[in-house]
Scaffold this motif. Structure first.
Motif, PDB file in Angstrom:
ATOM      1  N   ASP A  43      -5.906 -24.283  -0.967  1.00 21.12           N
ATOM      2  CA  ASP A  43      -6.587 -26.050  -1.136  1.00 21.12           C
ATOM      3  C   ASP A  43      -5.965 -26.652  -2.510  1.00 21.12           C
ATOM      4  OD1 ASP A  43      -7.571 -26.252   1.108  1.00 21.12           O
ATOM      5  OD2 ASP A  43      -9.468 -25.101   0.220  1.00 21.12           O
ATOM      6  N   THR A  84     -11.691 -17.898  -1.777  1.00 20.46           N
ATOM      7  CA  THR A  84     -12.653 -18.085  -2.148  1.00 20.46           C
ATOM      8  C   THR A  84     -12.542 -17.913  -3.157  1.00 20.46           C
ATOM      9  OG1 THR A  84     -14.431 -17.307  -1.977  1.00 20.46           O
ATOM     10  CG2 THR A  84     -14.653 -19.641  -1.158  1.00 20.46           C
ATOM     11  N   GLU A  85     -12.325 -16.863  -4.334  1.00 17.58           N
ATOM     12  CA  GLU A  85     -12.052 -15.688  -5.195  1.00 17.58           C
ATOM     13  C   GLU A  85     -11.362 -15.976  -5.952  1.00 17.58           C
ATOM     14  OE1 GLU A  85     -13.135 -11.600  -5.457  1.00 17.58           O
ATOM     15  OE2 GLU A  85     -14.229 -11.526  -3.445  1.00 17.58           O
ATOM     16  N   HIS A  86     -10.058 -16.770  -5.374  1.00 22.42           N
ATOM     17  CA  HIS A  86      -8.587 -17.273  -5.876  1.00 22.42           C
ATOM     18  C   HIS A  86      -9.170 -18.193  -6.822  1.00 22.42           C
ATOM     19  CE1 HIS A  86      -7.455 -14.258  -3.254  1.00 22.42           C
ATOM     20  NE2 HIS A  86      -6.454 -13.854  -4.670  1.00 22.42           N
ATOM     21  N   SER A  87      -8.004 -18.601  -7.828  1.00 22.76           N
ATOM     22  CA  SER A  87      -8.434 -19.734  -8.497  1.00 22.76           C
ATOM     23  C   SER A  87      -6.647 -20.993  -7.679  1.00 22.76           C
ATOM     24  CB  SER A  87      -8.031 -19.152  -9.626  1.00 22.76           C
ATOM     25  OG  SER A  87      -7.021 -19.260 -10.408  1.00 22.76           O
ATOM     26  N   LEU A  88      -6.095 -20.215  -7.574  1.00 21.00           N
ATOM     27  CA  LEU A  88      -4.838 -21.266  -6.965  1.00 21.00           C
ATOM     28  C   LEU A  88      -5.472 -20.660  -5.250  1.00 21.00           C
ATOM     29  CD1 LEU A  88      -2.715 -22.344  -7.467  1.00 21.00           C
ATOM     30  CD2 LEU A  88      -1.022 -20.513  -8.293  1.00 21.00           C
ATOM     31  N   THR A  89      -5.464 -21.687  -4.536  1.00 24.16           N
ATOM     32  CA  THR A  89      -5.448 -21.425  -3.571  1.00 24.16           C
ATOM     33  C   THR A  89      -4.564 -22.595  -1.908  1.00 24.16           C
ATOM     34  OG1 THR A  89      -7.341 -22.800  -3.603  1.00 24.16           O
ATOM     35  CG2 THR A  89      -8.075 -20.872  -3.178  1.00 24.16           C
ATOM     36  N   MET A 122      -9.880  -9.498   0.041  1.00 21.51           N
ATOM     37  CA  MET A 122     -10.961 -10.532  -1.092  1.00 21.51           C
ATOM     38  C   MET A 122     -10.335 -11.546  -0.454  1.00 21.51           C
ATOM     39  SD  MET A 122     -10.227 -11.583  -5.072  1.00 21.51           S
ATOM     40  CE  MET A 122      -7.461 -10.815  -4.398  1.00 21.51           C
TER      41      MET A 122
END
Lengths: 481, 481
Positions: free
Chosen positions: B11, B4-9, B1
């Motif tokens: 960044d 960018t599919e995660h809300s928490l990265t 995955m």
């Protein structure tokens, strides 16, 4: 000594600490403690004891510990007892397994920061059996209670995004750990109201309203759902959970599922569904969402609040983020090993055919059956009182009735510089010794008044408490009508 | 995955969590854990086991728990044992006292957030006996280990002042709880170097240099002193403590006295003086200064790291600030009750004439005497090795030798993308199974290289470890010379 002689004063104190409030242990509870001391010193009061209905503190209210839990804990603490015939074999087997997971065979050693591997495996096995879905032990992170586990995940979200501070959606009414922690972390609290008229149901339209309004001032990143509800006692239906998951997916929110009351389901027709189960069974894209589910030793049938054991199961966390999460908890070394051991027993209770199975089941069911009766007794009693309305206590350990206060009482509260529900709660405390928590500590629709009471006093005491409550309320109404 | 599919990265993760490092459980320790797994699976290595000399984890290294502590803990956990004749009367008496302080007579109840009153009173009594100066139990706040207690006070300091972020002075080398916590709280770390050439003494001129330099970029508010020193093992003289207190007074700093090794004094001529004792005996204005002193169940002769018990004694805190401090800890409910119970026993050990007195003294002195021998053995061995110099281990549980690395080794480290001391530590681990912590995890004068090793392996194992270490070092030198 004048305040200016201090290096640390209210003026230069952490501003987040200043605004933080934790109603469950707030001024009312401090006053209750003072009254207890006054009673000890022989001060005459219209009551003999303070009844702490403010906090879900099971053993403090007379609930007896589960024998098997305490046997295993005694064995791991003092392993000489492993050769003592008064302890059953299954307790000894559990204790040996835990000790084999401890460095040097001692609960006095540090463990890995996310907990002892074999206990994390038992947690995963418990989750898998509960949901009928595999669970990976490496997603399990043990904490010193669910509160600790929740804070450690919430902490990751502290980050301004696009020049806006982060926001987290929480139910109103909510459990004040959330408001307190968000204040401490300077994360914006984005409240969504539960619908009292549908037994504290969760309306998607209200979630939409709340997030849209919040987007003006913050960047909402997560949603907290408490199921069964605290302080509200509702149990969410599977359909409601599905709708929440869809909402969270659309809005790209990290889901915090506070499921510490998963054993506390009382109402006929109510059933506990974990967010994990529903999310996985919904399939992609939902099954790939980030979710943290929290569980505790403090509630359920065990009520071991003082031992501080709990866990987070963290699903689909970005791997580099997960590494940072594990790094961040490492500076606190490890959660208490005896709290971990307690969790182990709850996750891996005596099985059919083992010597302790029957006593364990008897004690467990005894607690849960009695709580079920008390849940009904509390709601029924409030509903029989003038000016009160109380939703069914479907689960958890609390009732959160609404109370209509006469306008004279509201005026008197204003004069006393108190919120009306706080005023009522202080009057109740001073006149009856009953300590409850005013609704304003949890949040409520403006202009409505509530309070939270636990259902934890033992049946006789609970009945006496409710009788006194009703008597007080009549007097209060006549005084202010 | 994809990330960018995660809300928490990475960044949008809490930036303070990203920079936080905790070397005692860093990459080297993670690799040590992997090697342990490889050994379990039968992978051939030039050694049979990993020796974790990286962490002050006493029981993990074979130290036996103190019998009396474990007896009392078993009794409070499983009170049925109170009628069992195998337990001594003084253990039963201690257990009954603790249980009487627990709501509902159960260690499963929540306690007041700063801890059980009777245990706080025993802490105050211990401090008073130690210092010959009265102590107020209401200044004692129990935590889940000293780490928890330290964080709860440090947290109060998070506040920009005059447009500058707060700063806290910490020794270099330091115990990485401080660097990690300051990073998490975004408080500027103001390092002051300990003087290796005067056995890690604390020079006031260096304190002045450090604070003056720091004032350019932050607002220094507090100073941390670790005595006995971790990782450096020095024991401060009374005169040195007086000079530090005068410095802190002049600069208006809140003093954090990390005194968790107060029982671990080995060197002839070394004596532990608490900051509290010195500060009070200096009289005004010093005796009015703000001081927090920390103590733990994890070190000393008891080594009960896993139970998570410790305390802060907080002196002269501005009363409104103290109320805020107590409010802030309340959201985490309470420190583990069994950790509190362990603390109680250490604060109120068997007295002369009580049935457990002799065994307790024998076990306590046995541990401390053995640590004393090991402290000397470790420093002497390192001093006999080419390129090593090691200060006397006057106290605590660690040696922090300096090592001169050949320039070829420094080049090899550079090529491997590692700091030279980290490179050395990895080579040591892979070749001998010995896990130490490189000096860069604690801080060191640039261009110097150190590492921290505990003195905790049991004598035979410690001797074997030091022999292997010496053999490895010879090979390392010949490889890189």
């Amino acid at each position: 000594m004048a305040s200016t002689e201090h290096s640390l004063t209210l003026d230069n104190l952490n501003p987040n600490v200043k605004v933080l409030e934790y109603a469950v242990r707030g001024p009312l509870v401090i006053r209750a403690g003072e009254i207890e001391k006054e009673l000890e010193k022989g001060t005459q009061k219209p009551f003999d004891e303070v009844i702490k209905a403010n906090i879900g503190d099971c053993h403090a209210m007379g609930q007896q510990p589960i024998t098997f839990i305490r046997q295993v804990l005694a064995l791991v603490t003092y392993p000489k007892l492993l050769s003592d015939p008064q302890f059953p074999e299954d307790a000894k087997e559990r204790a040996k397994t835990i000790l084999a997971g401890c460095r040097g065979g001692s609960v006095g050693s540090y463990t890995d920061s996310p907990g002892i591997e074999v206990i994390r495996k038992h947690v995963a096995q418990y989750i898998a059996e509960r949901d009928g879905i595999p669970a990976d032990w490496q997603n399990v992170v043990i904490g010193a209670g669910a509160s600790d586990a929740i804070k450690n995940v919430l902490k990751l979200l502290i980050c301004d995004i696009n020049g806006k501070r982060p926001g987290v959606m929480i139910p109103i009414p909510q459990y004040p750990l959330y408001s307190a922690t968000l204040a401490e972390f300077n994360i914006q609290q984005v409240g969504y109201y539960l619908n009292e008229s549908t037994n504290w149901g969760l309306d998607i339209s209200e979630l939409k309203r709340a997030i849209e309004e919040a987007r003006k001032t913050c960047y909402p990143r997560a949603i907290v759902v408490i199921n069964p509800g605290n302080p509200t006692g509702q149990v969410l239906s599977r359909e409601n959970i599905e709708a929440i998951i869809k909402f969270a997916h659309k809005e790209k929110l990290f889901i915090f599922a506070d499921e510490v009351y998963q054993h506390n389901i009382y109402a006929p027709g109510s059933k506990f569904f974990s967010f994990k189960k529903v999310l996985v069974e919904m399939g992609e894209p939902y099954s790939k969402m980030e979710l943290a589910s929290f569980m505790s030793c403090s509630k359920g049938y065990m009520g071991e609040c003082g031992l501080r054991g709990g866990y987070a199961e963290v699903l689909n966390m970005e791997p580099q983020v997960k590494a940072m999460y594990l790094k961040a908890i490492s500076a606190m070394l490890c959660p208490t090993v005896l709290g971990q051991a307690c969790l182990d027993i709850i996750m891996n209770p005596p099985r059919k055919g083992e010597p302790s199975y029957e006593l364990f089941q008897k004690e467990k069911n005894g607690v849960l059956e009695s709580l079920k009766l008390r849940a009904k007794m509390v709601a029924d009693t409030f509903n029989s009182m003038e000016g009160f309305s109380c939703n069914e206590v479907q689960g958890a350990m609390y009732a959160f009735p609404q109370i209509k206060l006469p306008s004279k009482a509201i005026e008197a509260a204003k004069k006393a510089g108190k919120a009306p529900d706080v005023f009522y709660a202080f009057e109740l405390l001073e006149n009856t010794g009953i300590c409850i928590v005013p609704g304003s500590g949890f949040g409520q629709v403006p202009g409505t008044y509530h309070f939270r009471t636990t259902i934890l006093p033992q049946p006789d005491k609970l009945k006496a408490m409710l009788d006194n409550f009703a008597r007080f309320h009549k007097q209060f109404l006549s005084k202010y009508s």
